[in-house]
Design an enzyme around this catalytic site. Structure first.
Site, PDB file in Angstrom:
ATOM      1  N   LYS A  12       0.121 -24.759   9.559  1.00  0.00           N
ATOM      2  CA  LYS A  12      -0.383 -23.893   8.486  1.00  0.00           C
ATOM      3  C   LYS A  12       0.404 -24.222   7.227  1.00  0.00           C
ATOM      4  O   LYS A  12       1.637 -24.169   7.223  1.00  0.00           O
ATOM      5  CB  LYS A  12      -0.199 -22.421   8.873  1.00  0.00           C
ATOM      6  CG  LYS A  12      -1.021 -21.477   8.033  1.00  0.00           C
ATOM      7  CD  LYS A  12      -2.520 -21.672   8.242  1.00  0.00           C
ATOM      8  CE  LYS A  12      -3.175 -20.534   8.978  1.00  0.00           C
ATOM      9  NZ  LYS A  12      -4.590 -20.857   9.302  1.00  0.00           N
ATOM     10  N   THR A  57      -3.141 -22.647  14.276  1.00  0.00           N
ATOM     11  CA  THR A  57      -2.427 -22.520  12.996  1.00  0.00           C
ATOM     12  C   THR A  57      -2.366 -21.057  12.570  1.00  0.00           C
ATOM     13  O   THR A  57      -1.420 -20.633  11.903  1.00  0.00           O
ATOM     14  CB  THR A  57      -3.052 -23.387  11.882  1.00  0.00           C
ATOM     15  OG1 THR A  57      -4.318 -22.864  11.516  1.00  0.00           O
ATOM     16  CG2 THR A  57      -3.165 -24.837  12.301  1.00  0.00           C
ATOM     17  N   ASP A  58      -3.348 -20.267  12.985  1.00  0.00           N
ATOM     18  CA  ASP A  58      -3.309 -18.835  12.671  1.00  0.00           C
ATOM     19  C   ASP A  58      -2.119 -18.164  13.376  1.00  0.00           C
ATOM     20  O   ASP A  58      -1.449 -17.307  12.799  1.00  0.00           O
ATOM     21  CB  ASP A  58      -4.627 -18.173  13.094  1.00  0.00           C
ATOM     22  CG  ASP A  58      -4.751 -16.769  12.523  1.00  0.00           C
ATOM     23  OD1 ASP A  58      -4.795 -16.637  11.286  1.00  0.00           O
ATOM     24  OD2 ASP A  58      -4.752 -15.803  13.318  1.00  0.00           O
ATOM     25  N   PHE A 156      20.850 -45.052 -25.350  1.00  0.00           N
ATOM     26  CA  PHE A 156      20.053 -46.022 -24.579  1.00  0.00           C
ATOM     27  C   PHE A 156      19.869 -47.272 -25.418  1.00  0.00           C
ATOM     28  O   PHE A 156      19.153 -47.255 -26.422  1.00  0.00           O
ATOM     29  CB  PHE A 156      18.697 -45.432 -24.166  1.00  0.00           C
ATOM     30  CG  PHE A 156      17.947 -46.321 -23.202  1.00  0.00           C
ATOM     31  CD1 PHE A 156      18.458 -46.575 -21.928  1.00  0.00           C
ATOM     32  CD2 PHE A 156      16.751 -46.919 -23.560  1.00  0.00           C
ATOM     33  CE1 PHE A 156      17.779 -47.411 -21.047  1.00  0.00           C
ATOM     34  CE2 PHE A 156      16.063 -47.752 -22.674  1.00  0.00           C
ATOM     35  CZ  PHE A 156      16.582 -47.986 -21.413  1.00  0.00           C
ATOM     36  N   ARG A 173      20.735 -39.570 -28.581  1.00  0.00           N
ATOM     37  CA  ARG A 173      19.377 -39.055 -28.341  1.00  0.00           C
ATOM     38  C   ARG A 173      19.464 -37.794 -27.504  1.00  0.00           C
ATOM     39  O   ARG A 173      20.507 -37.486 -26.920  1.00  0.00           O
ATOM     40  CB  ARG A 173      18.528 -40.103 -27.619  1.00  0.00           C
ATOM     41  CG  ARG A 173      19.019 -40.407 -26.213  1.00  0.00           C
ATOM     42  CD  ARG A 173      18.072 -41.298 -25.419  1.00  0.00           C
ATOM     43  NE  ARG A 173      18.586 -41.494 -24.062  1.00  0.00           N
ATOM     44  CZ  ARG A 173      17.931 -42.122 -23.091  1.00  0.00           C
ATOM     45  NH1 ARG A 173      16.739 -42.667 -23.317  1.00  0.00           N
ATOM     46  NH2 ARG A 173      18.453 -42.232 -21.884  1.00  0.00           N
ATOM     47  N   GLN A 216      19.240 -43.474 -15.390  1.00  0.00           N
ATOM     48  CA  GLN A 216      19.618 -44.071 -14.103  1.00  0.00           C
ATOM     49  C   GLN A 216      21.105 -43.829 -13.817  1.00  0.00           C
ATOM     50  O   GLN A 216      21.506 -43.492 -12.703  1.00  0.00           O
ATOM     51  CB  GLN A 216      19.341 -45.585 -14.119  1.00  0.00           C
ATOM     52  CG  GLN A 216      17.884 -45.983 -14.060  1.00  0.00           C
ATOM     53  CD  GLN A 216      17.202 -46.068 -15.416  1.00  0.00           C
ATOM     54  OE1 GLN A 216      17.570 -45.386 -16.363  1.00  0.00           O
ATOM     55  NE2 GLN A 216      16.172 -46.903 -15.510  1.00  0.00           N
ATOM     56  N   ASN A 242      11.880 -38.563 -17.189  1.00  0.00           N
ATOM     57  CA  ASN A 242      12.547 -38.614 -18.493  1.00  0.00           C
ATOM     58  C   ASN A 242      11.674 -37.864 -19.500  1.00  0.00           C
ATOM     59  O   ASN A 242      10.619 -38.345 -19.901  1.00  0.00           O
ATOM     60  CB  ASN A 242      12.739 -40.081 -18.912  1.00  0.00           C
ATOM     61  CG  ASN A 242      13.703 -40.220 -20.076  1.00  0.00           C
ATOM     62  OD1 ASN A 242      14.107 -39.223 -20.668  1.00  0.00           O
ATOM     63  ND2 ASN A 242      14.060 -41.450 -20.408  1.00  0.00           N
ATOM     64  N   HIS A 244      10.828 -37.253 -22.647  1.00  0.00           N
ATOM     65  CA  HIS A 244      11.134 -37.904 -23.917  1.00  0.00           C
ATOM     66  C   HIS A 244      11.048 -36.929 -25.090  1.00  0.00           C
ATOM     67  O   HIS A 244      10.111 -36.131 -25.177  1.00  0.00           O
ATOM     68  CB  HIS A 244      10.149 -39.046 -24.184  1.00  0.00           C
ATOM     69  CG  HIS A 244      10.133 -40.084 -23.097  1.00  0.00           C
ATOM     70  ND1 HIS A 244      11.226 -40.850 -22.773  1.00  0.00           N
ATOM     71  CD2 HIS A 244       9.151 -40.483 -22.252  1.00  0.00           C
ATOM     72  CE1 HIS A 244      10.916 -41.676 -21.802  1.00  0.00           C
ATOM     73  NE2 HIS A 244       9.657 -41.464 -21.449  1.00  0.00           N
TER      74      HIS A 244
HETATM   75  O1  LIG Z   1      17.409 -43.604 -19.616  1.00  0.00           O
HETATM   76  C1  LIG Z   1      16.451 -44.370 -19.798  1.00  0.00           C
HETATM   77  N1  LIG Z   1      16.133 -45.283 -18.830  1.00  0.00           N
HETATM   78  C2  LIG Z   1      15.080 -46.144 -18.970  1.00  0.00           C
HETATM   79  O2  LIG Z   1      14.821 -46.985 -18.063  1.00  0.00           O
HETATM   80  C3  LIG Z   1      14.302 -46.058 -20.136  1.00  0.00           C
HETATM   81  N2  LIG Z   1      13.207 -46.727 -20.572  1.00  0.00           N
HETATM   82  C4  LIG Z   1      12.875 -46.176 -21.773  1.00  0.00           C
HETATM   83  O3  LIG Z   1      11.889 -46.541 -22.462  1.00  0.00           O
HETATM   84  N3  LIG Z   1      13.747 -45.196 -22.127  1.00  0.00           N
HETATM   85  C5  LIG Z   1      14.648 -45.088 -21.093  1.00  0.00           C
HETATM   86  N4  LIG Z   1      15.701 -44.269 -20.912  1.00  0.00           N
END
Ligand SMILES: O=c1[nH]c(=O)c2[nH]c(=O)[nH]c2[nH]1
Length: 292
Positions: A12, A57-58, A156, A173, A216, A242, A244
């Site tokens: 369920k 499942t009930d 970055f 950023r 990463q 991410n 943005h």
């Molecule tokens: O921290 C980031 N990793 C990425 O792999 C990546 N690629 C991207 O366009 N911006 C970012 N920022």
């Protein structure tokens, strides 16, 4: 040509369970979404429609509600272990119980926490996935949709450029993501609440304090911080979208934008995912709840 039945499971999905602890005037609530999934020799039901070995499942759904009445739900890991162990008998050889916990905060009235009124804590959910196979058990817990942002301390740059690259290098950023993470426990005799609170704290602390050169790098550092401090955890998986935040070009208006005005983009988004492991960890066995 021979046709056979491959791996299968049934249960369920998404039983919505809310419990109220009414032992005194100050109530507390638990709000869970529970999914059960059972495995065993279910060849007969698939091939001939013989349902003798099928726990309906009930019935699985009713068991969730009955167990919630018979003893306090407690930590989601313990509740999932109790349910899973209950289902594994006779024809049912394995069970997987997934639980999401939805948070509620007490409403403050004149600065005092109200006895029985709550507001939803937001989108974040605590999760667990408990797998039982015979008399063995594996617990993978985590959280979903913990949205975090840092307004500086993130760069970055240094990435390769080709004729399709337009992204500007940046030394400052916004870094924002919605953390979804799961971690695999070794053992099942654990103070689940304390472990969860500490892991969440360690991840947030690392996100805030690491000067980041990529999401990463942040991902790895968050997992590493957990593994360094929490011996009960064998492995951490993270999925970090991410979120943005693009600097708005204010030059058409004769204005400078000194990292103050951003456009929060919805999609597409980078999706950064990874696993952080310790080399002496117990084998994962059937811990990770993947089927399809
Ligand atoms: O921290 C980031 N990793 C990425 O792999 C990546 N690629 C991207 O366009 N911006 C970012 N920022």
């Amino acid at each position: 040509m021979a046709i056979t039945l491959g791996p299968n499971q049934y249960g369920k999905a998404e039983v919505r369970l809310v419990t109220v602890n009414r032992t005194g005037p100050v109530h507390s609530i638990k709000d869970l979404t529970v999914s059960t999934s059972l495995r065993g020799d279910l060849t007969a039901t698939h091939l001939t429609g013989d349902n003798a070995g099928v726990v309906a499942t009930d019935t699985q759904k009713n068991t969730v509600y009955a167990f919630a009445k018979q003893s306090p739900v407690g930590e989601i890991e313990d509740f999932a272990l109790r349910l899973g162990r209950h289902f594994v008998r006779d024809n049912i050889k394995g069970a997987r119980i997934l639980i999401d916990e939805h948070g509620w905060d007490r409403i403050a009235v004149d600065g005092k926490p109200h006895e029985h009124s709550f507001s939803r804590a937001g989108d974040e959910k605590r999760t667990t996935a408990v797998t039982i196979d015979g008399d063995r058990a594996w617990v993978v817990s985590g959280l979903r949709d913990l949205v975090v942002l840092k307004s500086t301390g993130s760069e970055f740059h240094g990435f390769p450029r080709d004729r399709y690259t337009t992204l500007a290098e940046t030394g400052d950023r916004i870094l924002a993501t919605a953390v979804t993470t799961r971690w695999r426990y070794q053992g099942s005799e654990i103070d689940w609440a304390k472990s969860f609170t500490e892991i969440r704290r360690l991840m947030l602390q690392k996100f805030a304090t690491l000067h980041s050169y990529s999401l990463q790098q942040t991902l790895y550092a968050m997992g590493e911080a957990v593994l360094e401090a929490r011996p009960e955890v064998a492995e951490v998986r993270l999925s970090l979208p991410n979120k943005h935040h693009f600097l708005v070009d204010l030059t058409p208006f004769g204005l400078e934008n000194d990292n103050e005005v951003f456009y929060a983009a919805d999609r597409p988004y980078g999706l950064i995912e990874g696993t952080v492991l310790r080399d002496d960890a117990e084998e994962p066995g059937l811990a990770w709840p993947t089927f399809t």
